[in-house]
Write a protein that holds these residues in place. Structure first.
Motif, PDB file in Angstrom:
ATOM      1  N   MET A  94      63.611   5.949  23.017  1.00 51.64           N
ATOM      2  CA  MET A  94      63.583   6.840  24.178  1.00 51.64           C
ATOM      3  C   MET A  94      63.729   8.284  23.733  1.00 51.64           C
ATOM      4  O   MET A  94      63.079   9.182  24.268  1.00 51.64           O
ATOM      5  CB  MET A  94      64.714   6.469  25.142  1.00 51.64           C
ATOM      6  N   PHE A  95      64.586   8.534  22.760  1.00 50.55           N
ATOM      7  CA  PHE A  95      64.758   9.888  22.247  1.00 50.55           C
ATOM      8  C   PHE A  95      63.457  10.397  21.640  1.00 50.55           C
ATOM      9  O   PHE A  95      63.059  11.540  21.868  1.00 50.55           O
ATOM     10  CB  PHE A  95      65.876   9.922  21.201  1.00 50.55           C
ATOM     11  N   ASP A 148      64.931  -4.420  26.611  1.00 46.81           N
ATOM     12  CA  ASP A 148      64.093  -4.420  25.417  1.00 46.81           C
ATOM     13  C   ASP A 148      63.641  -3.012  25.038  1.00 46.81           C
ATOM     14  O   ASP A 148      62.613  -2.838  24.369  1.00 46.81           O
ATOM     15  CB  ASP A 148      62.880  -5.318  25.623  1.00 46.81           C
ATOM     16  N   VAL A 149      64.413  -2.000  25.468  1.00 49.46           N
ATOM     17  CA  VAL A 149      64.104  -0.607  25.146  1.00 49.46           C
ATOM     18  C   VAL A 149      65.255  -0.026  24.332  1.00 49.46           C
ATOM     19  O   VAL A 149      66.408  -0.049  24.775  1.00 49.46           O
ATOM     20  CB  VAL A 149      63.892   0.225  26.424  1.00 49.46           C
ATOM     21  N   ALA A 150      64.957   0.501  23.168  1.00 41.84           N
ATOM     22  CA  ALA A 150      65.990   1.113  22.319  1.00 41.84           C
ATOM     23  C   ALA A 150      66.147   2.578  22.685  1.00 41.84           C
ATOM     24  O   ALA A 150      65.157   3.287  22.919  1.00 41.84           O
ATOM     25  CB  ALA A 150      65.605   0.982  20.847  1.00 41.84           C
ATOM     26  N   LEU A 151      67.392   3.048  22.734  1.00 40.48           N
ATOM     27  CA  LEU A 151      67.635   4.445  23.085  1.00 40.48           C
ATOM     28  C   LEU A 151      67.062   5.392  22.029  1.00 40.48           C
ATOM     29  O   LEU A 151      66.679   6.518  22.355  1.00 40.48           O
ATOM     30  CB  LEU A 151      69.130   4.691  23.277  1.00 40.48           C
ATOM     31  N   TRP A 204      65.584  12.459  25.877  1.00 40.71           N
ATOM     32  CA  TRP A 204      65.122  11.881  27.146  1.00 40.71           C
ATOM     33  C   TRP A 204      66.021  12.323  28.303  1.00 40.71           C
ATOM     34  O   TRP A 204      65.536  12.698  29.358  1.00 40.71           O
ATOM     35  CB  TRP A 204      65.007  10.354  27.076  1.00 40.71           C
ATOM     36  N   VAL A 205      67.343  12.369  28.107  1.00 39.04           N
ATOM     37  CA  VAL A 205      68.229  12.938  29.126  1.00 39.04           C
ATOM     38  C   VAL A 205      67.978  14.444  29.196  1.00 39.04           C
ATOM     39  O   VAL A 205      67.892  15.033  30.282  1.00 39.04           O
ATOM     40  CB  VAL A 205      69.696  12.625  28.802  1.00 39.04           C
TER      41      VAL A 205
END
Length: 395
Positions: free
Chosen positions: A19-20, A13-16, A381-382
């Motif tokens: 995250m960005f 339930d987490v969209a990348l 995030w990376v």
């Protein structure tokens, strides 16, 4: 008493994209609820606590770096960052002298000082601008080009190449555009390496390219290691300069203390890269079934060590770990990794960023301040850092 072992939790339930924009709420949730969890949108298990990452870094038999599924293989080739044991150490030893504190101080520092002075001279003709694009990126790019041995490459090309490589390395959504840009960057980097290699074969120097040539490495291995340096080695000091600038300008009391006491320069740098770790995640593989934080990791699982989360772990840095605090009790962080793969460029970053670029900027631009109408933008995030740092100053 037998502890309960649970299966690997799945987070779907987490969209990348979210995250960005800001991964820290997700990291905090995972540290609380599932410190070892499968992030389904990225097809990788995230390890988010400080202690778990340290445990992994101490056991490269169970958690090797060499995993052909790593996106680094596709974007850069088989770099020393994806090797283990003696295979890794053989390549690392060839580069240690290039990045050693004595070499940084005696050979590279004078060049770094020139780059800093030139960029400040450029800024002093203006009353404002984006410090990320006009200061952080040029300095980091020019410094890295010198150290790795391709000094004729423009800083703009270095910046573009680095971004293409790190976008591909972090392309867990497997989008086609980042891979296309990465292929273009690889072709141009290979040409630059081949061009400069002809010089250093005839006249060796302290650069990384020259060191690998003198060690007899095949060109395929040299190209891969230069590319990993262009990726992380440019991204880390560039984003650290920008992060430290923002942190100090957003905390005027801490900035005043830092300016009054040169002994705080290195501490301010370390806190900046802890607060926002430029390299937020690096991959490993699970070689055999193992249990970590009461969670079963089956053999073959691809895992990501989330330094960006570990550097804000409340159990290590306190309940206010998400805040920049120059006066925080000093403790080791994971912004440069740990164990055998500890970042070779750590001392370069410490000197370039903490001792030179940021102090010189504040010393030479009167009334330096963030632009109140255009706040800094952050992303990633990376890899994470400011995307722009609009600022104003006197001339």
């Amino acid at each position: 008493m037998v502890e309960t072992v649970r299966e690997l939790p799945v987070i779907d339930d987490v969209a990348l994209g979210a995250m960005f924009d800001d991964p820290y709420p997700t990291y905090a949730r995972l540290r609380r609820e599932a410190p070892v969890a499968w992030l389904k949108p990225a097809n990788i298990a995230l390890i988010t606590t400080f202690d778990d990452i340290i445990a992994i870094e101490k056991d490269d038999t169970t958690f090797p770096a060499n995993d052909p599924r790593s996106l680094m293989f596709r974007s850069m080739g088989h770099t020393l960052m994806r090797r283990d044991g003696e295979d890794h150490m053989t390549e690392r030893r060839a580069l240690v002298k290039t990045f050693s504190p004595p070499m940084i101080k005696s050979h590279w520092a004078p060049k770094f000082e020139d780059f800093v002075k030139e960029q400040i001279a450029h800024l002093r003709t203006k009353g404002g601008g984006d410090l990320f694009a006009e200061y952080c990126a040029p300095i980091a790019s020019r410094a890295l080009a010198e150290v790795i041995g391709i000094p004729e490459v423009s800083w703009q090309d270095m910046l573009w190449w680095s971004q293409a490589l790190i976008d591909a390395t972090g392309n867990y959504a497997d989008l086609p555009e980042p891979w296309a840009r990465c292929a273009q960057a690889n072709e141009r980097i290979d040409a630059a390496i081949d061009h400069h290699a002809e010089y250093w074969r005839r006249a060796p120097n302290p650069s990384a390219l020259s060191a690998m040539l003198q060690a007899g490495f095949p060109m395929e291995k040299i190209r891969a290691n230069i590319k990993v340096a262009i990726g992380g080695g440019m991204n880390e000091p560039r984003d650290a300069i920008a992060t430290m600038i923002v942190a100090l300008l957003e905390n005027p009391d801490q900035c005043a203390a830092w300016r009054a006491d040169p002994g705080l320069r290195r501490k301010a740098f370390e806190e900046a890269v802890r607060w926002v770790a430029p390299i937020g995640l690096y991959p490993r593989k699970v070689a055999r079934d193992t249990v970590l934080s009461d969670t079963l990791l089956p053999a073959g699982t691809a895992i990501g060590l989330v330094a960006g989360s570990a550097c804000r772990d409340e159990c290590k840095f306190g309940p206010d770990a998400g805040r920049y605090d120059l006066h925080r009790p000093q403790a080791p962080h994971l912004a440069f990794g740990s164990g055998p793969h500890f970042c070779l460029g750590a001392w370069m970053a410490r000197m370039l960023v903490g001792d030179m670029a940021v102090p010189a900027l504040f010393d030479n631009l009167p009334d330096l301040r963030l632009d109140p109408d255009h706040p800094p933008r952050w992303g990633g995030w990376v890899f994470r850092g400011p995307l722009s740092v609009p600022a104003l100053w006197g001339i």
